[in-house]
Design an enzyme around this catalytic site. Sequence first.
Site, short mmCIF file in Angstrom:
data_model
loop_
_atom_site.label_atom_id
_atom_site.label_comp_id
_atom_site.label_asym_id
_atom_site.label_seq_id
_atom_site.Cartn_x
_atom_site.Cartn_y
_atom_site.Cartn_z
N HIS A 66 0.89 -1.18 0.00
CA HIS A 66 0.00 0.00 0.00
C HIS A 66 0.92 1.21 0.00
O HIS A 66 1.53 1.51 1.03
CB HIS A 66 -0.87 0.02 1.26
N PHE A 67 1.03 1.90 -1.13
CA PHE A 67 2.04 2.96 -1.25
C PHE A 67 1.47 4.37 -1.15
O PHE A 67 2.21 5.35 -1.30
CB PHE A 67 2.87 2.78 -2.52
N ARG A 68 0.16 4.53 -0.94
CA ARG A 68 -0.44 5.82 -0.49
C ARG A 68 -0.45 6.94 -1.51
O ARG A 68 -0.79 8.07 -1.14
CB ARG A 68 0.28 6.34 0.76
N ASN A 98 -6.44 1.14 -2.15
CA ASN A 98 -7.00 2.04 -1.13
C ASN A 98 -6.16 3.31 -0.96
O ASN A 98 -5.64 3.62 0.10
CB ASN A 98 -7.19 1.32 0.21
N HIS A 182 -8.70 -9.95 0.73
CA HIS A 182 -8.38 -9.75 2.15
C HIS A 182 -9.53 -10.44 2.87
O HIS A 182 -10.66 -9.95 2.87
CB HIS A 182 -8.34 -8.26 2.47
N HIS A 242 -2.16 -12.37 2.55
CA HIS A 242 -1.71 -12.43 3.95
C HIS A 242 -2.49 -13.38 4.87
O HIS A 242 -3.25 -12.95 5.73
CB HIS A 242 -1.64 -11.04 4.56
N ASP A 313 2.64 -6.59 2.58
CA ASP A 313 1.49 -5.75 2.96
C ASP A 313 2.01 -4.42 3.52
O ASP A 313 1.42 -3.87 4.45
CB ASP A 313 0.61 -6.47 3.99
N HIS A 317 2.03 4.10 8.13
CA HIS A 317 1.30 5.20 8.77
C HIS A 317 2.33 5.97 9.57
O HIS A 317 3.34 5.41 10.01
CB HIS A 317 0.22 4.65 9.71
O1 DOR Z 1 -3.25 -3.42 8.34
C1 DOR Z 1 -3.58 -3.14 7.20
N1 DOR Z 1 -3.40 -1.90 6.70
N2 DOR Z 1 -4.14 -4.08 6.42
C2 DOR Z 1 -4.66 -3.78 5.23
O2 DOR Z 1 -5.11 -4.67 4.54
C3 DOR Z 1 -4.69 -2.38 4.75
C4 DOR Z 1 -3.59 -1.64 5.33
C5 DOR Z 1 -3.58 -0.16 5.08
O3 DOR Z 1 -3.81 0.22 3.92
O4 DOR Z 1 -3.30 0.62 5.97
#
Ligand code: DOR
Length: 456
Positions: A66-68, A98, A182, A242, A313, A317
Site C-alpha cells: 500500500h504505497f499511499r 486504497n 483480504h 496475507h 502488505d 502510517h
Molecule cells: O493493516 C492493514 N493496513 N491491512 C490492510 O489490509 C490495509 C492496510 C492499510 O492500507 O493501511
Amino acid sequence: MAQSGGDLLITAAQVLLPDGRCLPRAVEVRRGVIAAVHEQAPPWQGPVLEGRGLTLLPGVIDPQVHFRDPGLTHKEDLVTASRACLRGGVTGFLEMPNTDPQTVDAGSLAAKLARAAAVSRVHHGFFLGACGDGSNLDQLRDPGPACGIKMFMGTGKGPLDCGDPAIQEQIFATGDRLIAVHAEDQQRLQQRRQELLSRWPDDQGRPADLHSDIHDVEAALAATQRAVDLSNRYGRRLHILHLTTGAEADWLRRHRSDRISIEVCPQHLFLDRSAYSHRGNLAQMNPPLRTGHDRQVLWQALLDGVIDCIATDHAPHTLAEKGRPYPHSPSGMPGVETSLPLMLTQVALGRCRLDQVARWMSERPAQLYGIPGKGRIAPGYDADLVLVDLQRSRPVLRQEVVSRCGWSPFEDWELVGWPEATVVAGVVGYERGVFNEACRGRALTFDPAAMVVSPE
Ligand code: DOR
C-alpha cells in the site's frame, strides 16, 4: 521483457541458478536482459558491478503493498516507497487500491500507471479495487492493465468494503481475471468490535491487543472458506492475501485447488501477540498478529508449499497516527526494507534454504501473476537482481528507514544478510546506501496464460 535497459557485467558473485545451486559466475546483461551466465567473466567495456564475496539473487517481487500515492502522501509516496524497495532488494511491486482517490476504474488506474512511469524506481503493477456496493462491476469485467482485482471482504475501507456476501458473489461472477482477497468477515468483525469495545468504556485506556481479539480467527476462517467456495463455484482464479491463522492453513491444506494461491507476510511469521506489549499500536495491522502456534503452522505450510509466496502488505502510517489510542490508531506496518533481510536471517539460522527464499519472494510471485521474464537468473530473463551479503549482520535502525513513515516493527532486530546493490533492468538503482535517482522501473505485464499456480 524489458524493452530497453542497461548493459552491465556482474562479476565473481555466487549466483543462485534456476536449479537451486549457488555457484561463482559472471552475469552479462545487455539492454536490461540477462544475455549470458558465464563461468569466467568475458572481455567487457561497459559498467561493472563487483560481486566478489556476495551472492546474486533474483530481485524480490512484493505482491502486496500500500504505497499511499495519490492522496495519502504524508505517509508515503511512490518516490519514497520505491526507494525503500531498492534498499530492501525489491525490484517490483503490486500495489493496492486504497489510495485517494481509490483505484476503482480505468481512469484512476491509468493515473497511477502514469505517475509510476514518471517516478517509480522499480517495476510496478496495480490492483483494481472492487466497490462494496457493486457500483464498479462493469470495470471489473475487464480490468485491463491491472494485475488483478482486490476485494476487501471486510476491514473498514469505506467504499472498498465488500462485506455483503451477495456482492461478493457478483464480483466472482463478473469477468475472469485473478481476484485477490483480504479475507476477514465483515459481520463478524462488526459484532466483535461492538461487543469487545463496549467492555472498555474508557476511550483512552484500551489495550492494543484487543485488536487481535476483535479480528479473531473465526472472522478470518469464515471469509477464507467463503472465498474458496466462490472460487470453486465460478471457476475463478483466487489469491488469498496475507494468511494469518493456523486454522486457515490447516483447512487450506485440505481444500486448496489448482486455481488458488496463498501468501503470507513476514510479520505473521516472525511476530505474534506478544509484540503489543513492547510495540503497542505499531503492532496493529489487519489481519492481526496471532499466537506463537499460528506462526509455527504458517511456517510449516510455507515449507510444505501450501503457502506459495511472501508479501509484505507494506502499509505505512506516521508515528503520530500510530500514537493515537486504540482503536483510533490505523492498522498497518511498513515492510519492504526488511522482508528480504528477515528471510535471509532464517537461511543463516538453517530454518530454510536460499533457493526457497528466492522461490517464495521472486519466482512464485512472477508465476502466480503471470509476469513474463521475471524471477530467475537465466539467459532471457530480465536483469532485476539483488546482490546480498549473506554474512553481514546488523540491526534494523529507525534512523536508516527510507520509507516516509520512518519506523519499522523490527527495529533493533539483528538481521544477517542485507542487500548491497539492487539492479532494475540492468541499471544499478542502489548500492551500499547510495541511490541512483535516475533509475526507473516499468509497468509490469500480466498474462493469465503464463500463470503457474500449482507447479508440482
Ligand atoms: O493493516 C492493514 N493496513 N491491512 C490492510 O489490509 C490495509 C492496510 C492499510 O492500507 O493501511
